[in-house]
Enzyme design. Sequence first.
Site, PDB file in Angstrom:
ATOM      1  NE  ARG A 171      -3.224   2.535   2.739  1.00 32.46           N
ATOM      2  CZ  ARG A 171      -3.138   3.351   3.789  1.00 32.46           C
ATOM      3  NH1 ARG A 171      -2.495   2.973   4.869  1.00 32.46           N
ATOM      4  NH2 ARG A 171      -3.704   4.520   3.766  1.00 32.46           N
ATOM      5  CG  HIS A 213      -0.893   8.925   3.731  1.00 31.14           C
ATOM      6  ND1 HIS A 213      -1.001   7.574   4.024  1.00 31.14           N
ATOM      7  CD2 HIS A 213      -0.403   9.483   4.850  1.00 31.14           C
ATOM      8  CE1 HIS A 213      -0.583   7.331   5.251  1.00 31.14           C
ATOM      9  NE2 HIS A 213      -0.209   8.478   5.780  1.00 31.14           N
ATOM     10  CD  GLU A 259      -4.146   7.387  10.128  1.00 27.91           C
ATOM     11  OE1 GLU A 259      -3.536   8.436  10.391  1.00 27.91           O
ATOM     12  OE2 GLU A 259      -3.787   6.279  10.554  1.00 27.91           O
ATOM     13  CG  ASN A 302      -4.724   3.061   9.068  1.00 22.39           C
ATOM     14  OD1 ASN A 302      -4.828   2.103   8.308  1.00 22.39           O
ATOM     15  ND2 ASN A 302      -4.253   4.237   8.690  1.00 22.39           N
ATOM     16  CE1 TYR A 320       0.823   2.168  13.594  1.00 26.01           C
ATOM     17  CE2 TYR A 320      -1.196   3.319  13.003  1.00 26.01           C
ATOM     18  CZ  TYR A 320       0.041   2.811  12.652  1.00 26.01           C
ATOM     19  OH  TYR A 320       0.492   2.936  11.357  1.00 26.01           O
ATOM     20  CD  GLU A 377      -1.194   3.819   8.291  1.00 23.99           C
ATOM     21  OE1 GLU A 377      -0.898   4.169   9.460  1.00 23.99           O
ATOM     22  OE2 GLU A 377      -1.393   4.623   7.370  1.00 23.99           O
TER      23      GLU A 377
HETATM   24  O1  IFM Z   1       3.139   7.335  10.043  1.00 25.00           O
HETATM   25  C1  IFM Z   1       1.765   7.379  10.312  1.00 25.00           C
HETATM   26  C2  IFM Z   1       0.963   7.285   9.027  1.00 25.00           C
HETATM   27  O2  IFM Z   1       1.314   8.265   8.116  1.00 25.00           O
HETATM   28  C3  IFM Z   1      -0.514   7.430   9.345  1.00 25.00           C
HETATM   29  N1  IFM Z   1      -0.915   6.510  10.370  1.00 25.00           N
HETATM   30  C4  IFM Z   1      -0.119   6.422  11.571  1.00 25.00           C
HETATM   31  C5  IFM Z   1       1.346   6.247  11.214  1.00 25.00           C
HETATM   32  C6  IFM Z   1       2.212   6.138  12.488  1.00 25.00           C
HETATM   33  O3  IFM Z   1       2.055   7.251  13.304  1.00 25.00           O
END
Ligand code: IFM
Length: 447
Positions: free
Chosen positions: A77, A121, A166, A294, A296, A351
């Site tokens: 991606r 992006h 995002e 995405n 985290y 992500e």
């Molecule tokens: O690096 C970023 C990415 O550009 C967008 N999502 C989170 C990642 C890590 O912070």
Amino acid sequence: MASMQFPEGFLWGAATAAYQIEGAANEGGRGQSIWDTFCRQPGRVRDGATGEVACDHYHRVDQDIALMRDLGLQAYRFSVAWPRVYPFGGGPLNEEGLAFYDRLVDGLLDAGIDPMMTLYHWDLPQALQDRGGWANRDIVEHFETYARTLFERFRGRVHRWVTLNEPLIVSQLGHLAGVLAPGIRSHEVNARVIHHLLLAHGKAVEMFRELDMPGEIGITNANTAYEPYDESSEHLAACELARDFDSRLFHDPIYGRGYPASVHKFYAERGAPFPIEPGDLPTIATPTDFLGVNNYSRRVVMADRRPIGFRFAEPTLPVQPMGYEEAPDSLGDFVRWVSKEYDSPPIYITENGRGDEDGTEAAMLNDQKRIELMRGFLAGLHDAIESGCDVRGYYAWSLMDNFEWAFGYSKRFGLVYTDYETLERKPKASARFYADVIRDNGLTGAT
Ligand code: IFM
């Protein structure tokens, strides 16, 4: 750990974004983006870092594709830099910019790697920002022109398309907190930005259908898995509010529910209603083929009397350099929540990963914490799939260490180490771990 096999045909990939890796900011006819401007403003980006060179991917694209092939990646991606294609946002098209993406896409296809193209992006052409950027409704038309150019050029070669990456972060951190480009802090501007981002997404999806494009299109949202502090009604309600502002805001309109009432009210009370015109909401709700997720980490949510009605509790899990809790369950938990909330859409994890604080090369290469967390994320994801969630692929963030926006180069998210002096790439321990996951289509006891 018992063996955890993913469904047959599950797609394993890695992700990057143009401004974070390409470099060559002043080459190939590329115009300026809001990130070039932001990086030049003193104090905005750690150590005054810029994306001018980044990983120099623009010049090393063949080498990077070979690297992906060596890792066994099945999918990649990436995003297109709008100012490489339209240096001034609209107006003249830059053929040289498109030719770079031809080379990337054809190289990926030759290597048997499936390209997923993200249209936006975060690197908006500065010329459009000068006319109000995402706050000006005209941007939607410019985005349509840009999207059409890419659809027509890459038709049949790219099968998976992401409209926006995002939008929550673009709006919240770029136009409310002002810590990302373009560095604006205004509810009034932000309300307009939110609506125009969603409208641009919807128009691009409509066009994809009109052009009868082969393949799939979706949006990628930023997500946190929210958990109530406890089961009391006040904390449960606070958790739902957090979901309204951070999760439902960019999912509800896409799935035909309009804006969450709480968020609508919040902006209206600040004299900044969403500038909705007739026909906008149906356009935004044009059906997509998949949802890009995405994730985290997680956040524990508590009730709070301050304006929005919620706040985040202090972390109880170890905290990563990015400030995120080390929460391996968050990915599976979010996928389960979003699947239930929106009737089980097909999902790609676009992500997921972990950022290390920059340190010695030896320490960076032996990234055991990343491996441990990835293993946990994947176990949770596997669980979610077993419970019926329709997840079709996983793109690790990121293929290689790169420019982490306002953190400059101080955080490293790569499976592959980037030596910013020599621009040499060196696979980390996590790259070998991930290559095994791909080979085995999952986690095995031995992995
Ligand atoms: O690096 C970023 C990415 O550009 C967008 N999502 C989170 C990642 C890590 O912070």
